[in-house]
Design a protein around this motif. Structure first.
Motif, mmCIF file in Angstrom:
data_model
loop_
_atom_site.group_PDB
_atom_site.id
_atom_site.type_symbol
_atom_site.label_atom_id
_atom_site.label_comp_id
_atom_site.label_asym_id
_atom_site.label_seq_id
_atom_site.Cartn_x
_atom_site.Cartn_y
_atom_site.Cartn_z
ATOM 1 N N LEU A 108 -3.524 -8.253 -23.498
ATOM 2 C CA LEU A 108 -4.777 -8.992 -23.437
ATOM 3 C C LEU A 108 -5.030 -9.487 -22.018
ATOM 4 O O LEU A 108 -4.102 -9.820 -21.288
ATOM 5 N N ARG A 142 -12.870 -9.263 -17.376
ATOM 6 C CA ARG A 142 -11.887 -8.934 -18.403
ATOM 7 C C ARG A 142 -11.850 -7.433 -18.653
ATOM 8 O O ARG A 142 -12.803 -6.721 -18.349
ATOM 9 N N ASP A 144 -10.609 -4.906 -22.085
ATOM 10 C CA ASP A 144 -10.179 -4.932 -23.478
ATOM 11 C C ASP A 144 -8.673 -4.677 -23.580
ATOM 12 O O ASP A 144 -8.078 -4.030 -22.704
ATOM 13 N N ARG A 145 -8.068 -5.166 -24.647
ATOM 14 C CA ARG A 145 -6.621 -4.996 -24.842
ATOM 15 C C ARG A 145 -6.209 -3.526 -24.743
ATOM 16 O O ARG A 145 -5.201 -3.187 -24.115
ATOM 17 N N THR A 147 -7.593 -1.120 -23.220
ATOM 18 C CA THR A 147 -8.042 -0.441 -22.001
ATOM 19 C C THR A 147 -7.068 -0.741 -20.868
ATOM 20 O O THR A 147 -6.744 -1.891 -20.613
ATOM 21 N N ASP A 197 -21.184 -8.992 -28.710
ATOM 22 C CA ASP A 197 -19.919 -9.608 -28.340
ATOM 23 C C ASP A 197 -19.705 -10.869 -29.173
ATOM 24 O O ASP A 197 -20.457 -11.833 -29.060
ATOM 25 N N LEU A 200 -15.144 -12.098 -27.670
ATOM 26 C CA LEU A 200 -14.375 -11.014 -27.059
ATOM 27 C C LEU A 200 -14.135 -9.831 -27.984
ATOM 28 O O LEU A 200 -13.471 -8.878 -27.611
ATOM 29 N N TYR A 201 -14.661 -9.883 -29.223
ATOM 30 C CA TYR A 201 -14.595 -8.736 -30.114
ATOM 31 C C TYR A 201 -15.967 -8.082 -30.138
ATOM 32 O O TYR A 201 -16.935 -8.677 -30.604
#
Length: 230
Positions: A108, A142, A144-145, A147, A197, A200-201
């Motif tokens: 994350l 940011r 994504d987890r 990515t 969004d 963050l999801y």
């Protein structure tokens, strides 16, 4: 009792480093060995691995980095730094204002309200705080987890604001490489969707449901073994 004049910020900054001027071309390790003849090669390598050697204000760990006349080599006097080693995060660039890291898949960027775990942000905060001072990193953007890719963090609020306020002018094009399951039917195409969004999801819709319109152009690079590289 006479008070000593307070040092300026520039004077305090200079006092944190041992400074050397480069007079002739040579590799960094040879330069350090010449300037510090009593230090073993193991000690000099340790200075590089602990990221306390700067060349023209940029942390440099490459022992054979080519120095040229006019460059400046600095060795930080700060104690307690350790070699940065994390399998999910790699520092690729660092100077006095920013840190650029390569984030691996599965990590994350920052914590969310629902997920409290180690993130790129917390790992880097621990790294900069090893100097023993109240240092911290500031979030600029940011990933994504799932990515992997480059992320930039600021070292002060002014740099963070400058980057955030001008982010869309600085980063005008984002390119990703992905492996997808199956053989792509088209060599290239454009996908239009609407993104929402939610903390963050991000959810994606093929129809305008009030989200942000997203236009993605893709090109198929290769097809093999039931997968495609796009």
């Amino acid at each position: 009792m006479e008070k000593r004049p307070r040092k300026t910020p520039a004077e305090r900054a200079r006092a944190q480093y041992t400074n050397y001027a480069v007079r002739e071309p040579m590799e960094l390790m040879d330069f350090l060995a010449a300037k510090m003849p009593d230090a073993s090669r193991t000690k000099l390598k340790s200075l590089l691995s602990k990221r306390v050697v700067f060349v023209d204000n940029v942390i440099t760990t490459q022992f054979n980095f080519p120095l040229q006349p006019g460059m400046k080599v600095q060795i930080s006097k700060q104690k307690g730094k350790k070699e940065f080693n994390n399998r999910l995060l790699k520092i690729v660039y660092e100077d006095a204002y920013i840190i650029v890291v390569e984030k691996m898949q599965g990590l994350l960027s920052v914590n969310t309200e629902r997920q409290k775990e180690r993130t790129a942000y917390t790992i880097l905060n621990e790294y900069v705080q090893r100097s023993g001072r109240q240092f911290r990193v500031y979030i600029v953007h940011r990933l994504d987890r799932d990515t992997s890719g480059l992320m930039m963090f600021a070292k002060d609020e002014k740099t963070q604001r400058t980057l955030r306020d001008n982010w869309h002018e600085i980063v005008t094009d984002r390119r990703y490489v992905a492996v997808v399951e199956g053989s792509m039917e088209k060599d290239y195409d454009t996908v239009v969707s609407w993104l929402t969004d939610k903390t963050l999801y991000v959810s994606s819709s093929e129809y305008d449901d009030g989200g942000s319109k997203s236009i993605t152009h893709y090109r198929t690079i290769k097809r093999a073994n039931g997968y495609s590289l796009v």
